[in-house]
Scaffold this motif. Structure first.
Motif, PDB file in Angstrom:
ATOM      1  N   UNK A  79       0.857  -1.186   0.000  1.00  0.00           N
ATOM      2  CA  UNK A  79       0.000   0.000   0.000  1.00  0.00           C
ATOM      3  C   UNK A  79       0.890   1.232   0.000  1.00  0.00           C
ATOM      4  N   UNK A  80       0.395   2.286  -0.585  1.00  0.00           N
ATOM      5  CA  UNK A  80       1.106   3.550  -0.582  1.00  0.00           C
ATOM      6  C   UNK A  80       0.623   4.349   0.627  1.00  0.00           C
ATOM      7  N   UNK A  81       1.483   4.462   1.617  1.00  0.00           N
ATOM      8  CA  UNK A  81       1.091   5.097   2.875  1.00  0.00           C
ATOM      9  C   UNK A  81       0.631   6.538   2.672  1.00  0.00           C
ATOM     10  N   UNK A  82       1.278   7.282   1.791  1.00  0.00           N
ATOM     11  CA  UNK A  82       0.889   8.676   1.556  1.00  0.00           C
ATOM     12  C   UNK A  82      -0.523   8.760   0.976  1.00  0.00           C
ATOM     13  N   UNK A  83      -0.838   7.877   0.027  1.00  0.00           N
ATOM     14  CA  UNK A  83      -2.180   7.860  -0.560  1.00  0.00           C
ATOM     15  C   UNK A  83      -3.221   7.502   0.494  1.00  0.00           C
ATOM     16  N   UNK A  84      -2.893   6.523   1.353  1.00  0.00           N
ATOM     17  CA  UNK A  84      -3.814   6.159   2.427  1.00  0.00           C
ATOM     18  C   UNK A  84      -4.051   7.334   3.361  1.00  0.00           C
ATOM     19  N   UNK A  85      -2.980   7.971   3.768  1.00  0.00           N
ATOM     20  CA  UNK A  85      -3.108   9.103   4.702  1.00  0.00           C
ATOM     21  C   UNK A  85      -3.888  10.255   4.069  1.00  0.00           C
ATOM     22  N   UNK A  86      -3.710  10.476   2.745  1.00  0.00           N
ATOM     23  CA  UNK A  86      -4.494  11.504   2.051  1.00  0.00           C
ATOM     24  C   UNK A  86      -5.980  11.195   2.117  1.00  0.00           C
ATOM     25  N   UNK A  87      -6.314   9.891   2.136  1.00  0.00           N
ATOM     26  CA  UNK A  87      -7.710   9.479   2.244  1.00  0.00           C
ATOM     27  C   UNK A  87      -8.166   9.400   3.709  1.00  0.00           C
ATOM     28  N   UNK A  88      -7.255   9.741   4.637  1.00  0.00           N
ATOM     29  CA  UNK A  88      -7.611   9.717   6.052  1.00  0.00           C
ATOM     30  C   UNK A  88      -7.559   8.340   6.676  1.00  0.00           C
ATOM     31  N   UNK A  89      -6.848   7.400   6.036  1.00  0.00           N
ATOM     32  CA  UNK A  89      -6.789   6.025   6.516  1.00  0.00           C
ATOM     33  C   UNK A  89      -5.468   5.768   7.221  1.00  0.00           C
ATOM     34  N   UNK A  90      -5.540   5.308   8.443  1.00  0.00           N
ATOM     35  CA  UNK A  90      -4.365   4.906   9.208  1.00  0.00           C
ATOM     36  C   UNK A  90      -3.986   3.495   8.753  1.00  0.00           C
ATOM     37  N   UNK A  91      -2.802   3.299   8.165  1.00  0.00           N
ATOM     38  CA  UNK A  91      -2.414   1.977   7.666  1.00  0.00           C
ATOM     39  C   UNK A  91      -2.451   0.884   8.736  1.00  0.00           C
ATOM     40  N   UNK A  92      -2.261   1.263   9.996  1.00  0.00           N
ATOM     41  CA  UNK A  92      -2.295   0.270  11.069  1.00  0.00           C
ATOM     42  C   UNK A  92      -3.690  -0.327  11.266  1.00  0.00           C
ATOM     43  N   UNK A  93      -4.702   0.272  10.666  1.00  0.00           N
ATOM     44  CA  UNK A  93      -6.072  -0.258  10.751  1.00  0.00           C
ATOM     45  C   UNK A  93      -6.379  -1.257   9.638  1.00  0.00           C
ATOM     46  N   UNK A  94      -5.418  -1.517   8.751  1.00  0.00           N
ATOM     47  CA  UNK A  94      -5.640  -2.438   7.638  1.00  0.00           C
ATOM     48  C   UNK A  94      -5.422  -3.883   8.064  1.00  0.00           C
ATOM     49  N   UNK A  95      -6.191  -4.772   7.471  1.00  0.00           N
ATOM     50  CA  UNK A  95      -6.067  -6.212   7.681  1.00  0.00           C
ATOM     51  C   UNK A  95      -6.548  -6.882   6.401  1.00  0.00           C
ATOM     52  N   UNK A  96      -6.698  -8.200   6.435  1.00  0.00           N
ATOM     53  CA  UNK A  96      -7.121  -8.968   5.263  1.00  0.00           C
ATOM     54  C   UNK A  96      -8.407  -9.718   5.587  1.00  0.00           C
ATOM     55  N   UNK A  97      -9.276  -9.797   4.589  1.00  0.00           N
ATOM     56  CA  UNK A  97     -10.501 -10.593   4.687  1.00  0.00           C
ATOM     57  C   UNK A  97     -10.515 -11.578   3.532  1.00  0.00           C
ATOM     58  N   UNK A  98     -11.258 -12.664   3.703  1.00  0.00           N
ATOM     59  CA  UNK A  98     -11.394 -13.661   2.647  1.00  0.00           C
ATOM     60  C   UNK A  98     -12.853 -13.881   2.309  1.00  0.00           C
ATOM     61  N   UNK A  99     -13.104 -14.346   1.087  1.00  0.00           N
ATOM     62  CA  UNK A  99     -14.464 -14.655   0.644  1.00  0.00           C
ATOM     63  C   UNK A  99     -14.415 -15.844  -0.297  1.00  0.00           C
ATOM     64  N   UNK A 100     -15.517 -16.546  -0.379  1.00  0.00           N
ATOM     65  CA  UNK A 100     -15.651 -17.658  -1.326  1.00  0.00           C
ATOM     66  C   UNK A 100     -15.504 -17.134  -2.747  1.00  0.00           C
ATOM     67  N   UNK A 101     -15.205 -18.031  -3.655  1.00  0.00           N
ATOM     68  CA  UNK A 101     -15.033 -17.633  -5.047  1.00  0.00           C
ATOM     69  C   UNK A 101     -16.284 -17.002  -5.649  1.00  0.00           C
ATOM     70  N   UNK A 102     -17.457 -17.520  -5.310  1.00  0.00           N
ATOM     71  CA  UNK A 102     -18.696 -17.085  -5.950  1.00  0.00           C
ATOM     72  C   UNK A 102     -19.640 -16.314  -5.039  1.00  0.00           C
ATOM     73  N   UNK A 103     -19.230 -16.012  -3.829  1.00  0.00           N
ATOM     74  CA  UNK A 103     -20.110 -15.329  -2.878  1.00  0.00           C
ATOM     75  C   UNK A 103     -19.419 -14.096  -2.328  1.00  0.00           C
TER      76      UNK A 103
END
Length: 178
Positions: A124-148
């Motif tokens: 991730x580009x930390x500067x772009x995230x911060x411009x959007x007001x997003x703290x990178x430390x709040x990021x994580x990963x989620x998973x989903x089924x292929x078709x749902x």
């Protein structure tokens, strides 16, 4: 008589906020419009959309051969998946396809399970995230089924410009805001 109603109301608000946090959804009332614009909530999970300058073609994909003895890595745009030696029982060609709208990837062959976890890394580009007001430390990963769109937070952590998470099988995976 007013005190019990106020206490009851405060408890209801606190219980609602706690339930939202436990479900992986952070209340958004105090968040900036930029954060709300950079995320989309699906199945109660706040997925990060591709930020400006990070849009990909729908057909963006990559292939890599992974062997039992040496493992392998597949990479595409801002993401990579490293499969350690011994994680697969036979040589397999893995695919990685970028989602053009979400900061997410689909992997194949569908349902492939690993004997030991593979590591997903999404830069991730930390500067772009911060411009959007997003703290990178709040990021994580989620998973989903292929078709749902049954997205579920699986974890991960941010460090030095990337979010990493351990994967035990193939599916779709993307960045979320906790």
């Amino acid at each position: 008589m007013r005190a019990p109603k106020l206490v009851g109301g405060a408890l209801l608000v606190a219980a609602t906020a706690l339930a939202a946090c436990e479900a992986g959804v952070t209340p958004t009332a105090t968040e900036s419009p930029a954060i709300r614009a950079a995320t989309v909530t699906i199945n109660g999970v706040r997925l990060l959309e591709r930020l400006p300058g990070r849009h990909l073609e729908a057909a963006a994909s990559a292939l890599a051969t992974v062997t039992p003895g040496s493992g392998g890595t597949v990479a595409l745009a801002d993401g990579s998946l490293s499969v350690p030696a011994g994680a697969v029982g036979e040589t397999v060609t893995i695919t990685m396809e970028a989602d053009p709208e979400l900061h997410a990837y689909a992997f194949g062959p569908s349902g492939l399970e690993f004997r030991s976890p593979a590591t997903l890394t999404i830069s991730v580009d930390e500067a772009t995230l911060r411009d959007a007001g997003i703290d990178p430390d709040r990021l994580a990963v989620a998973g989903a089924s292929d078709d749902e769109d049954d997205w579920t937070a699986i974890g991960g952590s941010y460090d030095d410009g990337a979010v990493t998470a351990s994967l035990h099988h193939f599916s779709r995976y993307g960045l979320i805001l906790r």
